[in-house]
Scaffold this motif. Structure first.
Motif, PDB file in Angstrom:
ATOM      1  N   THR A  92      -8.047  -1.259 -10.181  1.00 23.65           N
ATOM      2  CA  THR A  92      -8.785  -1.951  -9.130  1.00 23.65           C
ATOM      3  C   THR A  92      -8.784  -3.453  -9.376  1.00 23.65           C
ATOM      4  N   SER A  93      -8.810  -4.217  -8.268  1.00 23.69           N
ATOM      5  CA  SER A  93      -8.807  -5.685  -8.344  1.00 23.69           C
ATOM      6  C   SER A  93     -10.231  -6.197  -8.323  1.00 23.69           C
ATOM      7  N   ALA A  95     -12.258  -9.453  -7.221  1.00 25.71           N
ATOM      8  CA  ALA A  95     -12.193 -10.700  -6.459  1.00 25.71           C
ATOM      9  C   ALA A  95     -13.273 -11.675  -6.889  1.00 25.71           C
ATOM     10  N   GLY A  96     -14.030 -11.306  -7.907  1.00 23.96           N
ATOM     11  CA  GLY A  96     -15.150 -12.150  -8.329  1.00 23.96           C
ATOM     12  C   GLY A  96     -14.776 -13.581  -8.668  1.00 23.96           C
ATOM     13  N   PRO A  97     -13.772 -13.834  -9.530  1.00 28.96           N
ATOM     14  CA  PRO A  97     -13.445 -15.213  -9.903  1.00 28.96           C
ATOM     15  C   PRO A  97     -13.016 -16.071  -8.710  1.00 28.96           C
ATOM     16  N   GLN A  98     -12.117 -15.528  -7.847  1.00 30.08           N
ATOM     17  CA  GLN A  98     -11.673 -16.302  -6.688  1.00 30.08           C
ATOM     18  C   GLN A  98     -12.826 -16.594  -5.733  1.00 30.08           C
ATOM     19  N   ILE A  99     -13.658 -15.590  -5.522  1.00 30.24           N
ATOM     20  CA  ILE A  99     -14.799 -15.768  -4.609  1.00 30.24           C
ATOM     21  C   ILE A  99     -15.780 -16.781  -5.186  1.00 30.24           C
ATOM     22  N   THR A 178      -9.883  -7.995   1.745  1.00 32.31           N
ATOM     23  CA  THR A 178      -8.570  -7.627   1.196  1.00 32.31           C
ATOM     24  C   THR A 178      -8.723  -6.801  -0.083  1.00 32.31           C
ATOM     25  N   VAL A 179      -9.574  -7.285  -0.992  1.00 34.46           N
ATOM     26  CA  VAL A 179      -9.777  -6.589  -2.249  1.00 34.46           C
ATOM     27  C   VAL A 179     -10.427  -5.216  -2.018  1.00 34.46           C
ATOM     28  N   ALA A 180     -11.379  -5.173  -1.087  1.00 36.49           N
ATOM     29  CA  ALA A 180     -12.051  -3.901  -0.796  1.00 36.49           C
ATOM     30  C   ALA A 180     -11.065  -2.879  -0.259  1.00 36.49           C
ATOM     31  N   THR A 181     -10.133  -3.331   0.609  1.00 36.23           N
ATOM     32  CA  THR A 181      -9.123  -2.421   1.160  1.00 36.23           C
ATOM     33  C   THR A 181      -8.206  -1.894   0.050  1.00 36.23           C
ATOM     34  N   MET A 182      -7.802  -2.809  -0.839  1.00 37.26           N
ATOM     35  CA  MET A 182      -6.938  -2.401  -1.950  1.00 37.26           C
ATOM     36  C   MET A 182      -7.657  -1.410  -2.867  1.00 37.26           C
ATOM     37  N   LEU A 187      -9.478   3.903  -5.186  1.00 35.33           N
ATOM     38  CA  LEU A 187     -10.645   4.728  -5.534  1.00 35.33           C
ATOM     39  C   LEU A 187     -10.725   6.001  -4.700  1.00 35.33           C
ATOM     40  N   SER A 188      -9.939   6.094  -3.616  1.00 34.20           N
ATOM     41  CA  SER A 188      -9.931   7.336  -2.841  1.00 34.20           C
ATOM     42  C   SER A 188      -9.399   8.504  -3.682  1.00 34.20           C
ATOM     43  N   GLU A 189      -8.637   8.188  -4.722  1.00 31.99           N
ATOM     44  CA  GLU A 189      -8.140   9.218  -5.621  1.00 31.99           C
ATOM     45  C   GLU A 189      -9.182   9.609  -6.672  1.00 31.99           C
ATOM     46  N   LYS A 190     -10.245   8.825  -6.786  1.00 37.01           N
ATOM     47  CA  LYS A 190     -11.231   9.051  -7.845  1.00 37.01           C
ATOM     48  C   LYS A 190     -12.124  10.250  -7.554  1.00 37.01           C
ATOM     49  N   LYS A 191     -12.556  10.387  -6.297  1.00 35.22           N
ATOM     50  CA  LYS A 191     -13.497  11.461  -5.965  1.00 35.22           C
ATOM     51  C   LYS A 191     -12.907  12.853  -6.216  1.00 35.22           C
ATOM     52  N   PRO A 192     -11.649  13.124  -5.801  1.00 37.41           N
ATOM     53  CA  PRO A 192     -11.089  14.445  -6.137  1.00 37.41           C
ATOM     54  C   PRO A 192     -11.020  14.699  -7.642  1.00 37.41           C
ATOM     55  N   LEU A 193     -10.733  13.646  -8.414  1.00 39.70           N
ATOM     56  CA  LEU A 193     -10.685  13.816  -9.870  1.00 39.70           C
ATOM     57  C   LEU A 193     -12.073  14.123 -10.427  1.00 39.70           C
ATOM     58  N   GLU A 194     -13.098  13.473  -9.884  1.00 40.89           N
ATOM     59  CA  GLU A 194     -14.466  13.749 -10.335  1.00 40.89           C
ATOM     60  C   GLU A 194     -14.861  15.191 -10.007  1.00 40.89           C
ATOM     61  N   LYS A 195     -14.410  15.693  -8.855  1.00 39.36           N
ATOM     62  CA  LYS A 195     -14.684  17.090  -8.500  1.00 39.36           C
ATOM     63  C   LYS A 195     -13.986  18.041  -9.480  1.00 39.36           C
ATOM     64  N   ARG A 196     -12.789  17.669  -9.893  1.00 37.23           N
ATOM     65  CA  ARG A 196     -12.076  18.500 -10.870  1.00 37.23           C
ATOM     66  C   ARG A 196     -12.812  18.523 -12.213  1.00 37.23           C
ATOM     67  N   VAL A 197     -13.399  17.372 -12.577  1.00 38.60           N
ATOM     68  CA  VAL A 197     -14.185  17.325 -13.824  1.00 38.60           C
ATOM     69  C   VAL A 197     -15.383  18.270 -13.716  1.00 38.60           C
ATOM     70  N   GLU A 198     -16.041  18.281 -12.550  1.00 38.33           N
ATOM     71  CA  GLU A 198     -17.181  19.190 -12.352  1.00 38.33           C
ATOM     72  C   GLU A 198     -16.744  20.646 -12.466  1.00 38.33           C
ATOM     73  N   GLN A 199     -15.577  20.960 -11.901  1.00 41.22           N
ATOM     74  CA  GLN A 199     -15.076  22.335 -11.982  1.00 41.22           C
ATOM     75  C   GLN A 199     -14.788  22.729 -13.434  1.00 41.22           C
ATOM     76  N   VAL A 200     -14.185  21.813 -14.184  1.00 40.77           N
ATOM     77  CA  VAL A 200     -13.883  22.102 -15.590  1.00 40.77           C
ATOM     78  C   VAL A 200     -15.176  22.256 -16.387  1.00 40.77           C
ATOM     79  N   ASN A 201     -16.189  21.406 -16.082  1.00 44.02           N
ATOM     80  CA  ASN A 201     -17.484  21.525 -16.772  1.00 44.02           C
ATOM     81  C   ASN A 201     -18.115  22.889 -16.510  1.00 44.02           C
TER      82      ASN A 201
END
Length: 328
Positions: A92-93, A95-99, A178-182, A187-201
């Motif tokens: 993830t990017s 944008a704090g320093p530029q902003i 721009t940064v939020a879109t990127m 991060l759209s890939e993060k939620k499925p991975l978190e669900k997989r962690v819950e399943q493994v737990n």
């Protein structure tokens, strides 16, 4: 010789009468066998059995660990998924320093506008003073024109600086969008991975087999070191503190019994004696069936009977499969 025969005959009659009286004292209305609500506990996950706490004859409280299944593969799978989540976070990017730079620039421009507006107020006061002096012929028209020119220039500078501030603010908003879109696409890939962690737990929790009821282990089907699978039985357990006598009555006897009725339950003890318990009728079948082969004589097994269940508090003497007799 005749006296001896007569004495033996009399003694035989007395013995027969005693036995007959004893049998009559123990006439029963129904009979059956004792059973318990048995639970077969199985594993919900596959793997090698590391520990087996269930032992035949052992009493296990509810929710205590009964067996532990190997969880190394699941733990490695969880670690791999969590590493993937951490890698996404690093992609993830920020944008704090530029902003921050743009916002500092905008703040400086706002300070500049404030200073220019203060200068404008001073010139406005100077203009009014010069106009009054001109009316009194104490100032010239050129002096007033010079002040008006300074005011016009300053107003243009203020307008230009405000446009710069607006442009800077737009740059900040655009940078954030721009940064939020990127980041959103990453991060759209993060939620499925978190669900997989819950399943493994959840699967990891199932590697510890919890005992479902408080009871005594009746049969043990597996040993530590064996490989088990989902649904494969590990042991059988039942609560033997309260045991059930399944007995059978004829249609003519149905009018003599009802639910929650207290009855006497007799079981064989030493010799020809019986041990007596108090029981409660907990269920009466509404469907007739043929007398089970384990109950009564061959002739009576062809008769239609009704099953009933009698709940008996067990003092430790009653066993599953033991015969019992009932008196209403």
């Amino acid at each position: 010789m005749k006296k001896t025969v007569f004495a033996v005959a009399v003694w035989g009659c007395v013995a027969w009468l005693a036995i007959s009286c004893q049998k009559n004292n123990h006439q029963f209305d129904a009979s059956g066998t004792f059973e318990a609500n048995e639970v077969i506990v199985s594993s919900e996950t596959a793997g090698k059995i590391i520990q087996m706490f269930a032992e035949e004859g052992k009493t296990l409280p509810k929710d205590t660990p009964a067996a532990v299944i190997e969880s190394t593969a699941l733990e490695l799978q969880k670690a791999q998924i969590e590493a993937g989540i951490e890698a996404l976070q690093q992609k993830t990017s920020d944008a704090g320093p530029q902003i921050a730079v743009l916002e500092q620039q905008a703040a400086a421009q706002e300070q500049q506008v404030a200073a220019q507006q203060e200068q404008l107020r001073i010139l406005e006061r100077e203009k009014k003073r010069t106009e009054n002096l001109l009316k009194a012929e104490a100032a010239t028209q050129k002096q007033l024109d010079d002040i008006n020119g300074q005011i016009a220039v300053l107003q243009k500078q203020i307008a230009a600086t405000q446009q710069q501030i607006e442009a800077t603010r737009k740059q900040v908003a655009a940078q954030k969008a721009t940064v939020a879109t990127m980041n959103r696409s990453i991060l759209s890939e993060k939620k499925p991975l978190e669900k997989r962690v819950e399943q493994v737990n959840e699967q990891l929790q199932k590697t510890t087999v919890k005992n479902p009821i408080t009871g005594t282990v009746l049969v043990k089907y597996a040993e530590a070191g064996e490989v088990t699978a989902p649904g494969k039985p590990l042991y059988k357990i039942a609560n033997l503190n309260v045991i059930t006598l399944r007995a059978y009555v004829s249609g003519a006897q149905l009018s003599q019994i009802k639910l929650n009725q207290q009855v006497k339950v007799l079981v064989d003890a030493e010799g020809d004696t019986y041990k007596e318990y108090s029981g409660i009728i907990s269920a009466i079948s509404d469907k007739a069936e043929f007398t089970p082969k384990t109950i009564q004589t061959k002739e009576e097994r062809v008769n239609l009977v009704y099953a009933m269940k009698i709940t008996v508090k067990n003092d430790g003497y009653l066993k599953i499969g033991m015969y019992g007799e009932v008196k209403f």
